[in-house]
Design an enzyme around this catalytic site. Structure first.
Site, short mmCIF file in Angstrom:
data_model
loop_
_atom_site.label_atom_id
_atom_site.label_comp_id
_atom_site.label_asym_id
_atom_site.label_seq_id
_atom_site.Cartn_x
_atom_site.Cartn_y
_atom_site.Cartn_z
N ARG A 57 0.56 -1.33 0.01
CA ARG A 57 -0.89 -0.14 -0.38
C ARG A 57 0.71 1.52 0.07
O ARG A 57 1.70 1.22 1.36
CB ARG A 57 -0.35 0.16 1.43
CG ARG A 57 -1.96 1.33 0.78
CD ARG A 57 -2.96 1.14 2.63
NE ARG A 57 -1.98 1.89 2.99
CZ ARG A 57 -2.09 1.24 4.46
NH1 ARG A 57 -2.50 0.27 5.21
NH2 ARG A 57 -1.36 2.04 5.59
N GLU B 85 5.04 6.69 2.17
CA GLU B 85 5.52 5.01 2.34
C GLU B 85 5.05 4.77 1.93
O GLU B 85 3.76 4.61 1.41
CB GLU B 85 5.85 4.91 4.01
CG GLU B 85 5.22 4.91 4.44
CD GLU B 85 5.46 3.91 5.70
OE1 GLU B 85 5.96 3.16 6.15
OE2 GLU B 85 3.76 3.69 6.71
N ASN C 184 3.90 0.46 1.91
CA ASN C 184 3.86 -0.71 3.14
C ASN C 184 4.13 -1.63 2.59
O ASN C 184 3.23 -2.40 1.31
CB ASN C 184 2.44 -0.78 3.75
CG ASN C 184 2.63 0.73 4.45
OD1 ASN C 184 3.49 0.57 5.65
ND2 ASN C 184 1.61 1.35 4.16
N SER D 179 -2.76 -2.68 6.54
CA SER D 179 -3.87 -3.15 6.27
C SER D 179 -5.34 -2.64 5.90
O SER D 179 -4.63 -1.57 5.85
CB SER D 179 -4.46 -3.71 8.03
OG SER D 179 -3.69 -2.26 8.67
N LYS E 9 12.49 2.17 4.90
CA LYS E 9 13.06 3.99 4.64
C LYS E 9 14.25 4.69 4.20
O LYS E 9 14.13 4.89 3.49
CB LYS E 9 12.32 4.69 6.65
CG LYS E 9 10.90 4.04 7.26
CD LYS E 9 9.93 5.14 7.33
CE LYS E 9 8.85 4.87 7.98
NZ LYS E 9 8.14 3.32 8.23
N LYS F 3 12.45 9.90 10.65
CA LYS F 3 11.78 9.00 10.99
C LYS F 3 13.13 7.76 11.28
O LYS F 3 14.42 7.01 10.88
CB LYS F 3 11.55 8.23 9.34
CG LYS F 3 10.22 9.22 9.24
CD LYS F 3 10.09 8.81 7.80
CE LYS F 3 8.49 9.05 7.45
NZ LYS F 3 7.89 8.92 6.79
N GLU G 256 7.74 0.10 11.95
CA GLU G 256 6.84 0.51 10.65
C GLU G 256 5.46 0.00 11.38
O GLU G 256 5.89 0.01 13.32
CB GLU G 256 6.53 -0.85 10.03
CG GLU G 256 7.25 -0.59 8.89
CD GLU G 256 7.19 -0.27 7.87
OE1 GLU G 256 6.14 0.37 7.77
OE2 GLU G 256 8.15 0.19 7.15
N GLY G 257 4.35 0.28 11.70
CA GLY G 257 3.01 0.69 12.34
C GLY G 257 2.63 1.84 13.49
O GLY G 257 1.75 1.87 14.61
N ARG H 186 -7.65 7.87 5.25
CA ARG H 186 -7.34 7.62 6.70
C ARG H 186 -7.61 9.18 7.10
O ARG H 186 -6.71 10.05 6.47
CB ARG H 186 -6.07 6.64 7.29
CG ARG H 186 -6.76 5.47 7.03
CD ARG H 186 -5.01 4.60 7.65
NE ARG H 186 -3.65 5.12 6.97
CZ ARG H 186 -2.85 4.41 6.80
NH1 ARG H 186 -2.18 4.30 7.87
NH2 ARG H 186 -1.47 5.34 6.13
P1 ADP Z 1 4.84 3.36 9.34
O1 ADP Z 1 5.42 2.82 9.33
O2 ADP Z 1 4.97 4.21 11.37
O3 ADP Z 1 3.69 3.51 9.44
P2 ADP Z 1 5.12 6.46 8.20
O4 ADP Z 1 6.27 7.15 7.57
O5 ADP Z 1 3.77 5.74 7.79
O6 ADP Z 1 5.98 5.55 8.86
O7 ADP Z 1 5.00 7.54 9.63
C1 ADP Z 1 3.28 7.89 10.16
C2 ADP Z 1 2.65 8.71 10.23
O8 ADP Z 1 3.61 10.36 10.47
C3 ADP Z 1 1.58 9.12 8.38
O9 ADP Z 1 0.71 8.05 8.77
C4 ADP Z 1 1.85 10.35 8.72
O10 ADP Z 1 0.46 10.85 9.27
C5 ADP Z 1 2.90 10.56 9.55
N1 ADP Z 1 3.84 11.17 8.72
C6 ADP Z 1 5.00 10.38 7.82
N2 ADP Z 1 5.73 11.26 7.30
C7 ADP Z 1 5.28 12.49 7.04
C8 ADP Z 1 5.60 13.24 6.57
N3 ADP Z 1 6.92 13.17 5.36
N4 ADP Z 1 5.09 14.58 6.86
C9 ADP Z 1 3.96 14.43 7.80
N5 ADP Z 1 3.74 13.92 8.56
C10 ADP Z 1 4.20 12.18 7.88
MG MG Z 2 2.62 4.09 7.95
#
Ligand code: ADP
Ligand code: MG
Length: 474
Positions: free
Chosen positions: A125, A144, A146, A151, A305, A364, A368-369, A450
């Site tokens: 996704r 990102e 996944n 899910s 990442k 970051k 994940e998660g 979401r």
């Molecule tokens: P995970 O693998 O934990 O889901 P993500 O990269 O999806 O990691 O980041 C988790 C959440 O953080 C995202 O769903 C988003 O709400 C926020 N986020 C992540 N990257 C950014 C970004 N570059 N700018 C703003 N919000 C972000």
């Molecule tokens: Mg995410």
């Protein structure tokens, strides 16, 4: 972005009534989750959290996200077969990040032994937010991809009907008709079914590898049921079961309790807390087997990442996908600024830049998660502490996306009804199947929207921060 429900939001009595209808429609329509108190029993269930109103999504960006999904499928699959790229890209990370290092060791071990698996199934996704530029024009920016245990493809298949009913209750029948049908669970099941078929054993089963705590079981059941409807047997097992009862025969066919397994679909195994020593051994057994793993360990690593950050370097996509300049351009257009914190001059400069202006970035780790990223003052403090240590290479830095907030109500069991300023994240499900070198399926399988209140920087639906939503294209 347009605010299509301004008039509705002003009528508090109508909102209350619509919320009551919405919750019952969600329960009736199967937008369900087990409760925190009883996460492993279905005697008591509740509705999964969702927005009262569908959120506005610019239709051009929505189309753009769909149009690039098959490119991302191809990219992930290509990276998973490129040993040198993964090795080179993750070299600095695995020195400091134990979890990635362990996954990587299994990857290398399986390659040295020779892959027994010949059919490959990817379900991913790709997630995006709508970055609001200086002139107010939104742009699609990837958060990102996944590549393991992505899910909510099941539950989101059922939210459009709920939102359609809410709009009708609020006197918006025409708008209700414009909500798009969406059924990722069907598309994902088609991919699993194809992999099962190519595996080539009528009596073999599909195994969902599930967590010890299974609150989100109904999301998975949506996909399971699609498989049962095609007369494919599904079993649900944990790593612990695999450790106790899993075995390989001479041809590395995987057996559970004497049943041959054609496909292993991981809804587990993406965070360090999923593993103890036995679970690592179970993971290795699965990876060594002939069964189709969704994903195989190389594909899981392709979703880190660190890989995402390396992909944003000029020239990397071109090298990975020679002769596909259009696909490369489509993907690159969705990239936000991503920066390496590797030891060296480049990393030093980036660290200094982030410390000087922390609100521009997100820090970051390789996790994940949800709930792992660092922002603002916390980002600055952590980066200051580790700026001169190799530990900083376990993180990447990313430009912070700044979407335009919109008002909505987030419906959650046992929570008061109140309006929130919200932002949304759009995910597109990708599914592909490869047999040997040949791609036999490559599709976008549906979407997930979401939405969360702006006061939460981070966190998904499972983490209790975001809620399910339906895009209303504007
Ligand atoms: P995970 O693998 O934990 O889901 P993500 O990269 O999806 O990691 O980041 C988790 C959440 O953080 C995202 O769903 C988003 O709400 C926020 N986020 C992540 N990257 C950014 C970004 N570059 N700018 C703003 N919000 C972000
Ligand atoms: Mg995410």
């Amino acid at each position: 972005m347009a605010a299509p429900w301004r008039d509705v939001l002003r009528d508090e009595a109508a909102v209350r009534e619509a919320a009551r209808v919405a919750v019952d429609a969600a329960l009736l329509g199967g937008v369900l989750m087990r409760t925190e108190g009883e996460p492993n029993a279905s005697d008591v269930v509740n509705y999964a959290p969702f927005t009262l109103l569908p959120s506005a999504v610019p239709s051009a960006l929505f189309d753009q996200a769909y149009a690039v999904q098959r490119d991302f499928n191809l990219l992930v699959d290509t990276i998973s077969q490129n040993k040198e790229f993964l090795e080179h890209t993750l070299a600095s990370t695995i020195k400091v990040d134990d979890f990635t290092a362990r996954l990587f060791r299994i990857h290398m071990q399986v390659l040295e032994e020779g892959l027994a698996q010949s059919v490959f199934l990817g379900i991913n996704r790709s997630d995006y937010m709508f970055d609001c530029g200086a002139d107010g024009t939104p742009a699609l920016k990837q958060i990102e991809i996944n590549t393991i245990a992505a899910s909510f493809g099941g539950l989101t298949s059922r939210t459009a009907a709920v939102h359609g009913q809410v709009l009708k209750v609020l006197g918006k029948s025409e708008e209700a008709l414009r909500l798009l049908p969406n059924n990722p669970s069907k598309g994902l099941a088609l991919g699993i079914a194809k992999a099962w078929e190519l595996y080539g054993s009528q009596s073999a089963v599909v195994m969902f590898l599930v967590e010890e705590v299974q609150r989100n079981i109904f999301d998975q059941r949506c996909i399971e049921n699609e498989l049962w409807n095609r007369n494919i047997r599904v079993i649900r097992k944990r790593f612990r079961d695999v450790f106790e009862k899993g075995s390989l025969d001479d041809a590395k066919r995987l057996y559970m309790d004497g049943q041959e397994v054609a496909v292993v679909y991981y809804r587990e195994g993406y965070v360090p807390t999923n593993y103890d020593q036995q679970n690592w051994e179970a993971r290795l057994l699965l990876e060594r087997s002939r069964a189709v793993k969704c994903p195989d360990i190389a594909t899981q690593l392709a979703g880190t990442k660190k890989v995402q950050q390396e992909l944003s370097r000029p020239g990397t996509l071109e090298r990975l996908l020679p002769g596909r300049p259009e696909a490369v351009a489509r993907m690159r257009a969705t990239f936000a600024g991503l920066y390496s914190l590797d030891v060296g001059e480049e990393g030093d400069k980036i660290a200094a830049m982030a410390i000087a202006d922390p609100d521009r970035f997100v820090l970051k780790p390789q996790r994940e998660g949800g709930g792992n990223n660092l922002y603002g003052e916390e980002l600055r403090q952590v980066l200051e502490k580790i700026r001169d240590s190799p530990e900083r290479t376990s993180y990447i830095l990313m430009d912070k996306i700044k979407p335009q907030p919109a008002k909505n109500y987030l419906l959650r069991a046992h929570s008061p009804l109140r309006v929130s300023e919200c932002i949304s994240e759009l995910g597109i499900f990708g599914v592909y199947v490869r047999q040997g070198k040949e791609m036999v399926m490559n599709e976008a399988a549906g979407h997930l929207l979401r939405t969360k209140a702006i006061e939460h920087a981070d966190g998904g639906v499972a983490a209790g921060v975001a809620v399910l939503d339906t895009p209303y294209l504007v």
